[in-house]
Design an enzyme around this catalytic site. Sequence first.
Site, PDB file in Angstrom:
ATOM      1  N   SER A 169       2.998  -8.702 -14.289  1.00 31.40           N
ATOM      2  CA  SER A 169       3.939  -7.826 -15.024  1.00 31.40           C
ATOM      3  C   SER A 169       4.444  -8.199 -16.536  1.00 31.40           C
ATOM      4  O   SER A 169       4.667  -9.357 -16.766  1.00 31.40           O
ATOM      5  CB  SER A 169       5.096  -7.484 -14.247  1.00 31.40           C
ATOM      6  OG  SER A 169       6.304  -6.875 -14.919  1.00 31.40           O
TER       7      SER A 169
ATOM      8  N   GLU B 198       6.913  -7.611 -17.603  1.00 27.23           N
ATOM      9  CA  GLU B 198       8.392  -8.256 -17.548  1.00 27.23           C
ATOM     10  C   GLU B 198       8.408  -9.735 -17.678  1.00 27.23           C
ATOM     11  O   GLU B 198       9.464 -10.392 -18.101  1.00 27.23           O
ATOM     12  CB  GLU B 198       9.031  -7.984 -16.328  1.00 27.23           C
ATOM     13  CG  GLU B 198       9.444  -6.462 -16.178  1.00 27.23           C
ATOM     14  CD  GLU B 198      10.346  -5.906 -17.270  1.00 27.23           C
ATOM     15  OE1 GLU B 198      11.592  -6.442 -17.276  1.00 27.23           O
ATOM     16  OE2 GLU B 198      10.325  -4.886 -17.414  1.00 27.23           O
TER      17      GLU B 198
ATOM     18  N   TYR C 164      13.352 -11.145 -11.289  1.00 28.12           N
ATOM     19  CA  TYR C 164      12.096 -10.448 -11.263  1.00 28.12           C
ATOM     20  C   TYR C 164      10.949 -11.006 -11.925  1.00 28.12           C
ATOM     21  O   TYR C 164       9.856 -11.389 -11.694  1.00 28.12           O
ATOM     22  CB  TYR C 164      11.915  -8.983 -11.476  1.00 28.12           C
ATOM     23  CG  TYR C 164      10.552  -8.075 -11.226  1.00 28.12           C
ATOM     24  CD1 TYR C 164      10.039  -7.935 -10.165  1.00 28.12           C
ATOM     25  CD2 TYR C 164      10.145  -7.683 -12.513  1.00 28.12           C
ATOM     26  CE1 TYR C 164       8.917  -7.343 -10.139  1.00 28.12           C
ATOM     27  CE2 TYR C 164       9.029  -7.001 -12.598  1.00 28.12           C
ATOM     28  CZ  TYR C 164       8.189  -6.907 -11.687  1.00 28.12           C
ATOM     29  OH  TYR C 164       7.090  -6.409 -11.272  1.00 28.12           O
TER      30      TYR C 164
ATOM     31  N   ASP D 122       3.421  -9.520   6.750  1.00 27.84           N
ATOM     32  CA  ASP D 122       4.761  -9.713   5.941  1.00 27.84           C
ATOM     33  C   ASP D 122       4.438 -10.751   4.992  1.00 27.84           C
ATOM     34  O   ASP D 122       4.077 -11.916   5.405  1.00 27.84           O
ATOM     35  CB  ASP D 122       5.733  -9.965   6.920  1.00 27.84           C
ATOM     36  CG  ASP D 122       7.112  -9.316   6.121  1.00 27.84           C
ATOM     37  OD1 ASP D 122       7.193  -9.853   4.596  1.00 27.84           O
ATOM     38  OD2 ASP D 122       8.118  -8.976   6.645  1.00 27.84           O
TER      39      ASP D 122
ATOM     40  N   ILE E  40       0.695  -1.243   0.112  1.00 26.31           N
ATOM     41  CA  ILE E  40       0.126  -0.018  -0.002  1.00 26.31           C
ATOM     42  C   ILE E  40       1.061   1.076  -0.054  1.00 26.31           C
ATOM     43  O   ILE E  40       0.324   2.304  -0.391  1.00 26.31           O
ATOM     44  CB  ILE E  40      -0.997   0.152   1.127  1.00 26.31           C
ATOM     45  CG1 ILE E  40      -2.155   1.101   1.034  1.00 26.31           C
ATOM     46  CG2 ILE E  40      -0.121   0.150   2.559  1.00 26.31           C
ATOM     47  CD1 ILE E  40      -3.113   0.932   1.765  1.00 26.31           C
TER      48      ILE E  40
ATOM     49  N   ALA F 263       5.873  -6.370  -3.544  1.00 26.43           N
ATOM     50  CA  ALA F 263       6.685  -7.081  -4.168  1.00 26.43           C
ATOM     51  C   ALA F 263       8.081  -6.260  -4.223  1.00 26.43           C
ATOM     52  O   ALA F 263       8.268  -5.152  -4.065  1.00 26.43           O
ATOM     53  CB  ALA F 263       6.690  -7.388  -5.806  1.00 26.43           C
TER      54      ALA F 263
ATOM     55  N   GLY G 253       3.411   1.782  -1.818  1.00 25.94           N
ATOM     56  CA  GLY G 253       4.191   1.901  -3.351  1.00 25.94           C
ATOM     57  C   GLY G 253       3.097   2.926  -3.939  1.00 25.94           C
ATOM     58  O   GLY G 253       2.205   3.231  -3.665  1.00 25.94           O
ATOM     59  N   GLN G 254       3.660   3.040  -5.333  1.00 22.26           N
ATOM     60  CA  GLN G 254       2.790   3.957  -6.196  1.00 22.26           C
ATOM     61  C   GLN G 254       1.506   3.370  -6.201  1.00 22.26           C
ATOM     62  O   GLN G 254       0.433   4.149  -6.278  1.00 22.26           O
ATOM     63  CB  GLN G 254       3.882   3.806  -7.408  1.00 22.26           C
ATOM     64  CG  GLN G 254       3.013   4.586  -8.560  1.00 22.26           C
ATOM     65  CD  GLN G 254       3.301   4.382  -9.866  1.00 22.26           C
ATOM     66  OE1 GLN G 254       4.149   5.221 -10.598  1.00 22.26           O
ATOM     67  NE2 GLN G 254       3.412   3.405 -10.816  1.00 22.26           N
ATOM     68  N   ASP G 255       1.417   2.209  -6.693  1.00 23.06           N
ATOM     69  CA  ASP G 255       0.231   1.684  -7.017  1.00 23.06           C
ATOM     70  C   ASP G 255      -1.107   1.520  -5.831  1.00 23.06           C
ATOM     71  O   ASP G 255      -1.981   1.787  -6.054  1.00 23.06           O
ATOM     72  CB  ASP G 255       0.390   0.268  -7.809  1.00 23.06           C
ATOM     73  CG  ASP G 255       0.877   0.340  -9.101  1.00 23.06           C
ATOM     74  OD1 ASP G 255       1.371   1.762  -9.466  1.00 23.06           O
ATOM     75  OD2 ASP G 255       0.940  -0.662  -9.882  1.00 23.06           O
TER      76      ASP G 255
HETATM   77  P1  GDP Z   1      11.235  -1.964 -15.807  1.00 27.19           P
HETATM   78  O1  GDP Z   1      10.629  -2.189 -17.369  1.00 27.19           O
HETATM   79  O2  GDP Z   1      10.640  -2.590 -15.131  1.00 27.19           O
HETATM   80  O3  GDP Z   1      12.858  -2.645 -15.670  1.00 27.19           O
HETATM   81  O4  GDP Z   1      11.538  -0.301 -15.706  1.00 27.19           O
HETATM   82  P2  GDP Z   1      12.927   0.479 -15.402  1.00 27.19           P
HETATM   83  O5  GDP Z   1      11.985   1.988 -15.811  1.00 27.19           O
HETATM   84  O6  GDP Z   1      13.491   0.360 -14.554  1.00 27.19           O
HETATM   85  O7  GDP Z   1      13.399   0.334 -17.006  1.00 27.19           O
HETATM   86  C1  GDP Z   1      13.067   0.444 -18.296  1.00 27.19           C
HETATM   87  C2  GDP Z   1      14.004   0.569 -19.409  1.00 27.19           C
HETATM   88  O8  GDP Z   1      14.895   1.700 -19.197  1.00 27.19           O
HETATM   89  C3  GDP Z   1      14.775  -0.519 -19.491  1.00 27.19           C
HETATM   90  O9  GDP Z   1      14.819  -1.253 -20.566  1.00 27.19           O
HETATM   91  C4  GDP Z   1      16.113  -0.057 -18.858  1.00 27.19           C
HETATM   92  O10 GDP Z   1      17.295  -0.671 -19.358  1.00 27.19           O
HETATM   93  C5  GDP Z   1      15.994   1.407 -19.779  1.00 27.19           C
HETATM   94  N1  GDP Z   1      17.133   2.387 -18.990  1.00 27.19           N
HETATM   95  C6  GDP Z   1      17.863   3.096 -19.349  1.00 27.19           C
HETATM   96  N2  GDP Z   1      18.581   3.548 -18.524  1.00 27.19           N
HETATM   97  C7  GDP Z   1      18.136   3.499 -17.335  1.00 27.19           C
HETATM   98  C8  GDP Z   1      18.403   4.096 -16.175  1.00 27.19           C
HETATM   99  O11 GDP Z   1      19.351   4.923 -15.964  1.00 27.19           O
HETATM  100  N3  GDP Z   1      17.500   3.448 -15.178  1.00 27.19           N
HETATM  101  C9  GDP Z   1      16.434   2.663 -15.329  1.00 27.19           C
HETATM  102  N4  GDP Z   1      15.910   2.121 -14.297  1.00 27.19           N
HETATM  103  N5  GDP Z   1      16.324   2.181 -16.504  1.00 27.19           N
HETATM  104  C10 GDP Z   1      17.065   2.475 -17.492  1.00 27.19           C
END
Ligand code: GDP
Length: 324
Positions: free
Chosen positions: A124, A126, A148, A54, A10, A78, A12-14
């Site tokens: 996700s 991902e 992840y 938890d 709760i 998460a 977190g952003q979402d």
């Molecule tokens: P994710 O999709 O959950 O991994 O969200 P992120 O916002 O962490 O990353 C999104 C994409 O941005 C990924 O492909 C990263 O490799 C790319 N990216 C490029 N530069 C950066 C950086 O400086 N920080 C993060 N977090 N991501 C980056």
Amino acid sequence: MARRALITGITGQDGSYLAEHLLAEGYEVWGLVRGQSNPRVARLPKDIHLVRGDLLDQGSLISAVERVRPDEVYNLGAISFVPMSWEQAELTAEVTGMGVLRMLEAIRVCSSRGGEIRFYQASSSEMFGQVRETPQTEVTPFHPRSPYGVAKAYGHFLTQNYRESYGMYAVSGILFNHESPRRGAEFVTRKVSLGVARIKLGLATELRLGNLEARRDWGFAGDYVRAMHLMLQVGKPEDYVIGTGRTQSVRELVEAAFTAADLDWERHVIADQSLHRPAEVDLLCADPKKARTQLGWEPTVPFEELVAMMVESDLRLLSEGGDP
Ligand code: GDP
């Protein structure tokens, strides 16, 4: 009597957007918190109830569900930052993966004593990782590219199995990247909006980023929590893909953010090889047709507007001396 919702994650952003949405819908909202002092708990709306528990502790989840007796449980808790999942792979498996098992078990045990408890799992995009097809739908095979993504895939299949094996109302929302001024500073959108604000205010001169060519389907988190709620209101429990159906590259994100502050990105952004990931997800793009037709869900904030909203918010925050 008001319907009761229990939310993990709760703070977190979402979690915060969902809590506000459910309060506006007339719910009694409970948040699962670990109980250690956390400044983000103090920032939650006052009418949210807190219960200790938890995701690492099965007994604590059974006690929490027994105490709250929720109609709906939203599992948003998460370890969610992909690079951290490489550094703490086992913790990610325990919280992001096994946490789903423990919550489903708590619901199964408690609902066997009467009363249906509907369950939402935060799956996700991902999980698609090295994508097999574009855009990705509810039936696109998974090929996760990080601990992840693997842990989320476990939670996804487990939720499906509890639905099919025990007849539980348990669903997963496969959410593509969703952002807002409340996004954690480690994620690229917020890193960029904070970086732009710092440069604009003369607090920094450069912004170091990793892979500028990665493409994501970025939407507004406030829109996505409405979809979570809708998924638990339909007659039949099913999984849904939630995204905008459009993609932008990190480079386009950077351009939009610097433009929103009247700055030239090429003078400030440094591509840093050390920020690249061990395995990258190059392209994610949702096909949200099922959510549109079956839930009536639509995203309302276009990409440029989302980026401008985040830059404006961070300019305001930093100029008032606030803490990101
Ligand atoms: P994710 O999709 O959950 O991994 O969200 P992120 O916002 O962490 O990353 C999104 C994409 O941005 C990924 O492909 C990263 O490799 C790319 N990216 C490029 N530069 C950066 C950086 O400086 N920080 C993060 N977090 N991501 C980056």
